[in-house]
Design a protein around this motif. Structure first.
Motif, PDB file in Angstrom:
ATOM      1  N   VAL A   1       6.497  30.747  -5.845  1.00 27.38           N
ATOM      2  CA  VAL A   1       7.175  29.390  -5.724  1.00 27.38           C
ATOM      3  C   VAL A   1       6.217  28.615  -4.701  1.00 27.38           C
ATOM      4  CG1 VAL A   1       8.793  30.112  -4.125  1.00 27.38           C
ATOM      5  CG2 VAL A   1       9.166  28.130  -5.544  1.00 27.38           C
ATOM      6  N   SER A   2       5.987  27.337  -4.987  1.00 27.04           N
ATOM      7  CA  SER A   2       5.534  26.315  -4.111  1.00 27.04           C
ATOM      8  C   SER A   2       6.501  25.499  -3.665  1.00 27.04           C
ATOM      9  CB  SER A   2       4.065  25.689  -4.596  1.00 27.04           C
ATOM     10  OG  SER A   2       3.284  26.713  -5.034  1.00 27.04           O
ATOM     11  N   ILE A   3       6.596  25.399  -2.328  1.00 27.19           N
ATOM     12  CA  ILE A   3       7.368  24.469  -1.570  1.00 27.19           C
ATOM     13  C   ILE A   3       6.814  23.057  -1.147  1.00 27.19           C
ATOM     14  CG2 ILE A   3       9.347  23.988   0.218  1.00 27.19           C
ATOM     15  CD1 ILE A   3       9.978  26.863  -0.189  1.00 27.19           C
ATOM     16  N   ARG A   4       6.961  22.053  -1.329  1.00 22.40           N
ATOM     17  CA  ARG A   4       6.248  20.960  -0.836  1.00 22.40           C
ATOM     18  C   ARG A   4       6.748  20.478   0.501  1.00 22.40           C
ATOM     19  NH1 ARG A   4       8.627  15.863  -1.859  1.00 22.40           N
ATOM     20  NH2 ARG A   4      10.224  15.779  -3.133  1.00 22.40           N
ATOM     21  N   ASP A   5       5.966  19.733   1.372  1.00 26.78           N
ATOM     22  CA  ASP A   5       6.499  19.244   2.564  1.00 26.78           C
ATOM     23  C   ASP A   5       7.420  18.026   2.275  1.00 26.78           C
ATOM     24  OD1 ASP A   5       3.914  17.743   1.557  1.00 26.78           O
ATOM     25  OD2 ASP A   5       4.305  16.705   3.314  1.00 26.78           O
ATOM     26  N   ARG A   6       8.449  18.105   2.920  1.00 23.43           N
ATOM     27  CA  ARG A   6       9.589  16.980   2.719  1.00 23.43           C
ATOM     28  C   ARG A   6       9.922  16.324   3.870  1.00 23.43           C
ATOM     29  NH1 ARG A   6      13.796  19.755  -1.208  1.00 23.43           N
ATOM     30  NH2 ARG A   6      14.347  17.721  -1.325  1.00 23.43           N
ATOM     31  N   PHE A   7       9.642  17.213   5.079  1.00 21.72           N
ATOM     32  CA  PHE A   7       9.996  16.172   6.397  1.00 21.72           C
ATOM     33  C   PHE A   7       8.882  15.776   6.979  1.00 21.72           C
ATOM     34  CE2 PHE A   7      13.636  19.835   7.027  1.00 21.72           C
ATOM     35  CZ  PHE A   7      14.290  19.416   5.816  1.00 21.72           C
ATOM     36  N   SER A   8       9.177  14.567   7.742  1.00 25.69           N
ATOM     37  CA  SER A   8       8.225  14.182   8.739  1.00 25.69           C
ATOM     38  C   SER A   8       8.510  14.014  10.113  1.00 25.69           C
ATOM     39  CB  SER A   8       8.034  12.757   8.091  1.00 25.69           C
ATOM     40  OG  SER A   8       7.595  12.694   6.707  1.00 25.69           O
ATOM     41  N   ILE A   9       9.109  15.139  10.741  1.00 33.62           N
ATOM     42  CA  ILE A   9       9.583  15.265  12.071  1.00 33.62           C
ATOM     43  C   ILE A   9       8.417  15.014  12.999  1.00 33.62           C
ATOM     44  CG2 ILE A   9      10.772  16.520  13.587  1.00 33.62           C
ATOM     45  CD1 ILE A   9      12.357  15.485  10.992  1.00 33.62           C
ATOM     46  N   ARG A  10       7.278  15.914  12.808  1.00 32.30           N
ATOM     47  CA  ARG A  10       6.123  15.717  13.668  1.00 32.30           C
ATOM     48  C   ARG A  10       5.439  14.034  13.676  1.00 32.30           C
ATOM     49  NH1 ARG A  10       4.396  20.383  15.563  1.00 32.30           N
ATOM     50  NH2 ARG A  10       5.171  22.211  14.689  1.00 32.30           N
ATOM     51  N   GLU A  11       5.743  13.596  12.789  1.00 30.06           N
ATOM     52  CA  GLU A  11       5.112  12.371  12.639  1.00 30.06           C
ATOM     53  C   GLU A  11       6.146  11.138  13.533  1.00 30.06           C
ATOM     54  OE1 GLU A  11       4.349  10.465   8.805  1.00 30.06           O
ATOM     55  OE2 GLU A  11       3.273  12.302   8.078  1.00 30.06           O
ATOM     56  N   ILE A  12       7.295  11.431  13.259  1.00 32.39           N
ATOM     57  CA  ILE A  12       8.572  10.761  13.765  1.00 32.39           C
ATOM     58  C   ILE A  12       8.342  11.098  15.496  1.00 32.39           C
ATOM     59  CG2 ILE A  12      10.811  10.553  14.412  1.00 32.39           C
ATOM     60  CD1 ILE A  12      11.262  11.208  11.438  1.00 32.39           C
ATOM     61  N   THR A  13       8.013  12.336  15.695  1.00 31.28           N
ATOM     62  CA  THR A  13       7.743  12.675  17.173  1.00 31.28           C
ATOM     63  C   THR A  13       6.815  11.949  17.809  1.00 31.28           C
ATOM     64  OG1 THR A  13       8.753  14.726  16.911  1.00 31.28           O
ATOM     65  CG2 THR A  13       7.433  14.687  18.856  1.00 31.28           C
TER      66      THR A  13
ATOM     67  N   TYR B   1      14.307  28.397   9.153  1.00 35.55           N
ATOM     68  CA  TYR B   1      13.275  28.585   7.975  1.00 35.55           C
ATOM     69  C   TYR B   1      12.994  26.838   7.768  1.00 35.55           C
ATOM     70  CZ  TYR B   1      17.177  28.323   4.755  1.00 35.55           C
ATOM     71  OH  TYR B   1      18.440  28.145   4.255  1.00 35.55           O
ATOM     72  N   ALA B   2      13.428  25.956   8.495  1.00 37.32           N
ATOM     73  CA  ALA B   2      13.706  24.637   8.309  1.00 37.32           C
ATOM     74  C   ALA B   2      12.080  24.172   8.280  1.00 37.32           C
ATOM     75  CB  ALA B   2      14.193  23.748   9.127  1.00 37.32           C
ATOM     76  N   GLY B   3      11.120  24.822   9.223  1.00 40.21           N
ATOM     77  CA  GLY B   3       9.600  24.158   9.315  1.00 40.21           C
ATOM     78  C   GLY B   3       8.974  24.334   7.899  1.00 40.21           C
ATOM     79  N   ILE B   4       9.440  25.051   6.986  1.00 36.09           N
ATOM     80  CA  ILE B   4       8.640  25.267   5.738  1.00 36.09           C
ATOM     81  C   ILE B   4       8.558  23.892   5.031  1.00 36.09           C
ATOM     82  CG2 ILE B   4      10.436  26.035   4.302  1.00 36.09           C
ATOM     83  CD1 ILE B   4       8.581  28.175   3.028  1.00 36.09           C
ATOM     84  N   TYR B   5       9.818  23.106   5.411  1.00 35.67           N
ATOM     85  CA  TYR B   5       9.833  22.001   4.530  1.00 35.67           C
ATOM     86  C   TYR B   5       8.929  20.701   5.347  1.00 35.67           C
ATOM     87  CZ  TYR B   5      13.349  23.999   1.888  1.00 35.67           C
ATOM     88  OH  TYR B   5      14.043  25.026   1.126  1.00 35.67           O
ATOM     89  N   GLU B   6       8.522  21.215   6.552  1.00 31.69           N
ATOM     90  CA  GLU B   6       7.818  20.293   7.458  1.00 31.69           C
ATOM     91  C   GLU B   6       6.176  20.283   6.982  1.00 31.69           C
ATOM     92  OE1 GLU B   6       6.657  17.306  10.252  1.00 31.69           O
ATOM     93  OE2 GLU B   6       8.672  17.918   9.646  1.00 31.69           O
ATOM     94  N   LYS B   7       5.816  21.420   6.611  1.00 32.34           N
ATOM     95  CA  LYS B   7       4.153  21.970   5.919  1.00 32.34           C
ATOM     96  C   LYS B   7       4.036  22.212   4.795  1.00 32.34           C
ATOM     97  CE  LYS B   7       3.180  23.679  10.765  1.00 32.34           C
ATOM     98  NZ  LYS B   7       2.619  24.726  11.529  1.00 32.34           N
ATOM     99  N   GLY B   8       5.263  22.582   4.058  1.00 32.14           N
ATOM    100  CA  GLY B   8       4.987  23.188   2.833  1.00 32.14           C
ATOM    101  C   GLY B   8       4.569  24.508   2.578  1.00 32.14           C
ATOM    102  N   ALA B   9       4.762  25.229   1.712  1.00 30.30           N
ATOM    103  CA  ALA B   9       4.076  26.635   1.660  1.00 30.30           C
ATOM    104  C   ALA B   9       4.298  27.215   0.291  1.00 30.30           C
ATOM    105  CB  ALA B   9       4.853  27.466   2.688  1.00 30.30           C
ATOM    106  N   THR B  10       3.428  28.255  -0.061  1.00 24.43           N
ATOM    107  CA  THR B  10       3.647  29.189  -1.177  1.00 24.43           C
ATOM    108  C   THR B  10       4.081  30.382  -1.022  1.00 24.43           C
ATOM    109  OG1 THR B  10       1.910  27.813  -2.130  1.00 24.43           O
ATOM    110  CG2 THR B  10       2.342  29.886  -3.202  1.00 24.43           C
TER     111      THR B  10
END
Length: 211
Positions: free
Chosen positions: A181-193, A83-92
């Motif tokens: 609960v709203s989870i904001r994006d916290r990772f930038s792996i796609r930008e790094i890639t 479920y790590a991808g949720i921190y890449e895009k954020g979600a509710t």
């Protein structure tokens, strides 16, 4: 989470790129391998900067394929925590009807599983619903009182089990129910890639050895 590849050119270079031993193919493989290492290192640093543990950092992996060879090398980037991808895009995330979040008083785990209300009931004992007008509801467990009959200080797993078993106890809130609960994006792996992919030409020339 992402992938990209170095694709061989057709035509005049096709014959030169018949095996990874050829300079052009070797440079392509070396470039994609270095790009993968750049992504892994920068991605793990990005996860660390977001406040995640070493376990989360090391769960970001890269793999060059096919098996580190071939004329069209690629790198696959993924995270072992599904479920790590949720921190890449954020979600509710919406409850059905509620999401029950553990409070600091709740046990962290039961065996290897994270604690949930259902798991608590199954492994420890019943929960009591506490409705609070205008406020989120709570689920409370019974924590055994001290031997002197005073209120519990620090809530322990032992106290909760003894309370559930019928010892003199007091209710301790363990879970709070919310609608969403709203989870904001916290990772930038796609930008790094993307940044690493943009450097492939530079990395290719760096590793190209002709003559």
């Amino acid at each position: 989470m992402a992938r990209f590849r170095y694709q061989k050119k057709d035509g005049e270079f096709a014959r030169a790129m018949t095996s990874v031993a050829d300079p052009i193919a070797a440079a392509g493989l070396a470039a994609i391998t270095e790009a993968g290492n750049i992504i892994k290192q920068a991605g793990r640093a990005d996860i660390a900067a977001a406040g995640f543990s070493k376990r989360w950092q090391n769960a970001l992996r890269t793999k060059v394929y096919p098996n580190g060879a071939g004329l069209s090398a690629g790198v696959f980037i993924w995270h072992k925590i599904y479920y790590a991808g949720i921190y890449e895009k954020g979600a509710t995330i919406t409850g059905s009807p509620r999401l029950w979040l553990p409070l600091p008083t709740a046990p962290k785990r039961a065996g290897r599983s994270k604690m949930t209300p259902a798991l608590y009931i199954r492994t420890i004992g019943p929960l009591v619903s506490i409705e609070r007008p205008g406020k989120p509801p709570l689920l409370a467990g019974k924590a055994a009182l001290s031997t002197r009959g005073k209120n519990v200080g620090k809530v322990t797993l032992s106290a909760l089990k003894r309370g559930a078993a019928g010892k003199a106890s007091t209710l301790v809130p363990l879970f709070i129910g919310i609608d969403r609960v709203s989870i904001r994006d916290r990772f930038s792996i796609r930008e790094i890639t993307g940044r690493a992919a943009a450097r492939l030409g530079q990395l290719y020339l760096k590793h190209l050895k002709v003559g």
